[in-house]
Scaffold this active site. Structure first.
Site, PDB file in Angstrom:
ATOM      1  N   HIS A   1     -13.512  -1.831  -2.015  1.00  0.00           N
ATOM      2  CA  HIS A   1     -12.630  -1.398  -0.929  1.00  0.00           C
ATOM      3  C   HIS A   1     -13.045  -2.041   0.413  1.00  0.00           C
ATOM      4  CE1 HIS A   1      -9.436   1.806  -0.754  1.00  0.00           C
ATOM      5  NE2 HIS A   1      -9.523   1.519   0.533  1.00  0.00           N
TER       6      HIS A   1
ATOM      7  N   TYR B   1      -2.308   5.543  -4.137  1.00  0.00           N
ATOM      8  CA  TYR B   1      -3.386   6.518  -4.015  1.00  0.00           C
ATOM      9  C   TYR B   1      -2.850   7.765  -4.689  1.00  0.00           C
ATOM     10  CZ  TYR B   1      -6.015   3.968  -0.375  1.00  0.00           C
ATOM     11  OH  TYR B   1      -6.763   3.062   0.324  1.00  0.00           O
TER      12      TYR B   1
ATOM     13  N   SER C   1       0.811  -1.217   0.000  1.00  0.00           N
ATOM     14  CA  SER C   1       0.000   0.000   0.000  1.00  0.00           C
ATOM     15  C   SER C   1       0.848   1.271   0.000  1.00  0.00           C
ATOM     16  CB  SER C   1      -0.887  -0.008   1.250  1.00  0.00           C
ATOM     17  OG  SER C   1      -1.432   1.262   1.495  1.00  0.00           O
TER      18      SER C   1
ATOM     19  N   LYS D   1      -7.808  -0.585  -9.485  1.00  0.00           N
ATOM     20  CA  LYS D   1      -8.464  -1.270  -8.357  1.00  0.00           C
ATOM     21  C   LYS D   1      -9.694  -0.479  -7.917  1.00  0.00           C
ATOM     22  CE  LYS D   1      -7.601  -2.726  -3.571  1.00  0.00           C
ATOM     23  NZ  LYS D   1      -8.294  -1.749  -2.731  1.00  0.00           N
TER      24      LYS D   1
ATOM     25  N   THR E   1      -5.556   2.815  -7.186  1.00  0.00           N
ATOM     26  CA  THR E   1      -6.869   2.698  -6.538  1.00  0.00           C
ATOM     27  C   THR E   1      -7.755   3.840  -7.006  1.00  0.00           C
ATOM     28  OG1 THR E   1      -5.899   1.578  -4.655  1.00  0.00           O
ATOM     29  CG2 THR E   1      -8.040   2.628  -4.291  1.00  0.00           C
TER      30      THR E   1
HETATM   31  C1  FMN Z   1      -7.569  -1.816   7.307  1.00  0.00           C
HETATM   32  C2  FMN Z   1      -7.684  -1.678   5.817  1.00  0.00           C
HETATM   33  C3  FMN Z   1      -6.806  -0.847   5.145  1.00  0.00           C
HETATM   34  C4  FMN Z   1      -6.885  -0.742   3.749  1.00  0.00           C
HETATM   35  N1  FMN Z   1      -5.966   0.028   3.104  1.00  0.00           N
HETATM   36  C5  FMN Z   1      -5.999   0.102   1.750  1.00  0.00           C
HETATM   37  C6  FMN Z   1      -4.994   0.805   1.045  1.00  0.00           C
HETATM   38  O1  FMN Z   1      -4.071   1.352   1.634  1.00  0.00           O
HETATM   39  N2  FMN Z   1      -5.091   0.851  -0.304  1.00  0.00           N
HETATM   40  C7  FMN Z   1      -6.104   0.231  -1.000  1.00  0.00           C
HETATM   41  O2  FMN Z   1      -6.150   0.315  -2.232  1.00  0.00           O
HETATM   42  N3  FMN Z   1      -7.038  -0.481  -0.347  1.00  0.00           N
HETATM   43  C8  FMN Z   1      -7.000  -0.564   0.992  1.00  0.00           C
HETATM   44  N4  FMN Z   1      -7.937  -1.332   1.641  1.00  0.00           N
HETATM   45  C9  FMN Z   1      -8.922  -2.123   0.861  1.00  0.00           C
HETATM   46  C10 FMN Z   1      -8.352  -3.500   0.526  1.00  0.00           C
HETATM   47  O3  FMN Z   1      -7.323  -3.420  -0.417  1.00  0.00           O
HETATM   48  C11 FMN Z   1      -9.401  -4.455  -0.035  1.00  0.00           C
HETATM   49  O4  FMN Z   1     -10.070  -3.818  -1.100  1.00  0.00           O
HETATM   50  C12 FMN Z   1     -10.440  -4.950   0.973  1.00  0.00           C
HETATM   51  O5  FMN Z   1      -9.897  -5.026   2.281  1.00  0.00           O
HETATM   52  C13 FMN Z   1     -10.923  -6.332   0.545  1.00  0.00           C
HETATM   53  O6  FMN Z   1     -11.929  -6.794   1.361  1.00  0.00           O
HETATM   54  P1  FMN Z   1     -11.707  -7.851   2.570  1.00  0.00           P
HETATM   55  O7  FMN Z   1     -11.099  -7.067   3.688  1.00  0.00           O
HETATM   56  O8  FMN Z   1     -13.095  -8.305   2.841  1.00  0.00           O
HETATM   57  O9  FMN Z   1     -10.805  -8.964   2.071  1.00  0.00           O
HETATM   58  C14 FMN Z   1      -7.885  -1.453   3.038  1.00  0.00           C
HETATM   59  C15 FMN Z   1      -8.765  -2.285   3.733  1.00  0.00           C
HETATM   60  C16 FMN Z   1      -8.665  -2.407   5.101  1.00  0.00           C
HETATM   61  C17 FMN Z   1      -9.610  -3.345   5.803  1.00  0.00           C
END
Ligand code: FMN
Length: 353
Positions: A248, A130, A106, A224, A156
């Protein structure tokens, strides 16, 4: 407590983490409808197994963007791994390397890209961006990731602004108290992002900017957060190399569709021209099988990786990945699939579609 499935890790992680950290990881936007539906939607599909096929050998390997992975189960980008484990992203990177899978790092990593690469130099990694308002910073980040051997740029698209997460507001969640966003410090100024709500995410980023990225990097570009056929067609038109169907983890626009429900419309629009992946709510081997049957090349895990980290650090992430891989292996055998290439739409009961 024996940990035999991903939700066992969830329960233990909840005990291990502070309430603020737990709420941050688990949280969905607004009423949490999409976050919950990501999981519920998988359960609305039923499988059509085929028997009397020799499944004494089942091969879970596949490729993404031409690189082999041990199973179609990879690590989604999530920020701030140090809230779950002291070694943060370095532990995640080692576990990904040990299990021969892809780890999307990330923008909001709490370890530097250099440290992440140094600790697991042979791992397959993609870099998630991002898009920042500062275009020079975008360029520096991408070119740094490229020179460090990251194999794709994941942009993203579903965070033009931050979704509203009620518990983070109630808890006055303040990541900057504990963590430095090391990769967002511009080398000269050593600035920190002052506040998550005030971060410099670029709200004016749009389709026309993609050619700028294509000019400054050789890396394949993956978008994404695509959920509709219209945006899938635009992604193909703008010549990106892949898309991740994602909402997300339900953290952005609440009441957008569950990822698995959006997948079919996107796959139909893409017509096999670029690779399609999915994240959101994947918790069992059957979920992985269903996702592939509906046309995705692999799944990415978000929260389950953070649960693994919170429970046992690097070993916990490895266990989460290995448990899901073993479940997927079993699902394939029970459904009569010997290789990933044999997984197709016929596995899904049509009356549910
Ligand atoms: C705590 C947390 C932090 C996240 N940080 C990012 C991030 O920095 N960049 C991003 O593109 N998605 C981020 N996401 C989204 C995840 O990449 C992903 O789309 C999502 O967690 C998938 O669903 P799941 O948690 O049910 O597996 C984050 C999700 C969570 C739960």
């Amino acid at each position: 407590m024996s940990l035999v499935c991903l939700t066992d890790f969830e329960a233990l992680a909840r005990q291990r983490l502070s309430k603020t950290s737990w709420d941050f990881i688990e949280g969905g936007a607004d009423e949490g409808i999409t976050r919950d539906d990501n999981i519920a939607a998988f359960k609305r599909f039923r499988l059509r197994p085929r028997y009397l096929r020799d499944v004494s050998e089942v091969d879970t390997r596949t490729t993404i963007q031409g690189e082999e992975i041990s199973a179609p189960i990879c690590i989604a980008p999530t920020g701030f791994h140090r809230i779950a484990w002291p070694d943060g992203e370095m532990s995640t990177a080692r576990a990904a390397q040990a299990t021969s899978t892809c780890y999307i790092t990330s923008t909001y990593a709490s370890c530097t890209l250099e440290d992440i690469v140094a600790t697991a130099p042979r791992g397959l990694r993609w870099f998630q961006l991002y898009v920042q308002t500062d275009w020079e910073l975008n360029k520096q980040l991408i070119q740094r990731a490229e020179s460090l051997g990251f194999k794709a740029l994941v942009i993203t698209v579903d965070v033009p602004v931050h979704g509203k997460r009620r518990n983070d507001i109630r808890n006055q969640m303040d990541l900057k108290m504990n963590l430095m966003l090391k990769d967002l410090q511009s080398p000269e100024e050593k600035k920190f992002i002052p506040d998550m709500q005030l971060s410099s995410i670029n709200s004016s980023f749009c389709w026309n900017h993609l050619s700028w990225f294509q000019r400054i990097t050789q890396l394949p570009i993956i978008l994404k957060g695509i959920l509709t056929k219209e945006d899938a067609e635009l992604a193909v038109k703008h010549k990106v190399q892949g898309i991740i169907v994602s909402n997300h983890g339900g953290r952005q626009l609440d009441e957008s569709p569950a990822s698995i429900d959006a997948l079919m419309e996107v796959v139909t629009a893409i017509k096999g021209k670029i690779e399609v992946y999915l994240d959101g709510g994947v918790r069992t081997g059957n979920d992985v099988l269903k996702t592939l049957a509906l046309g995705a090349k692999c799944v990415f895990l978000g929260r389950p990786i953070l649960w693994g980290l919170a429970c046992k650090g690097e070993r916990g992430v490895e266990e989460v990945l290995n448990i899901l891989k073993t479940e997927f292996h079993t699902s394939m055998a029970l459904a009569g699939c010997r290789s990933v290439a044999e997984i197709n739409r016929d596995l899904i009961q049509l009356s549910r579609l």
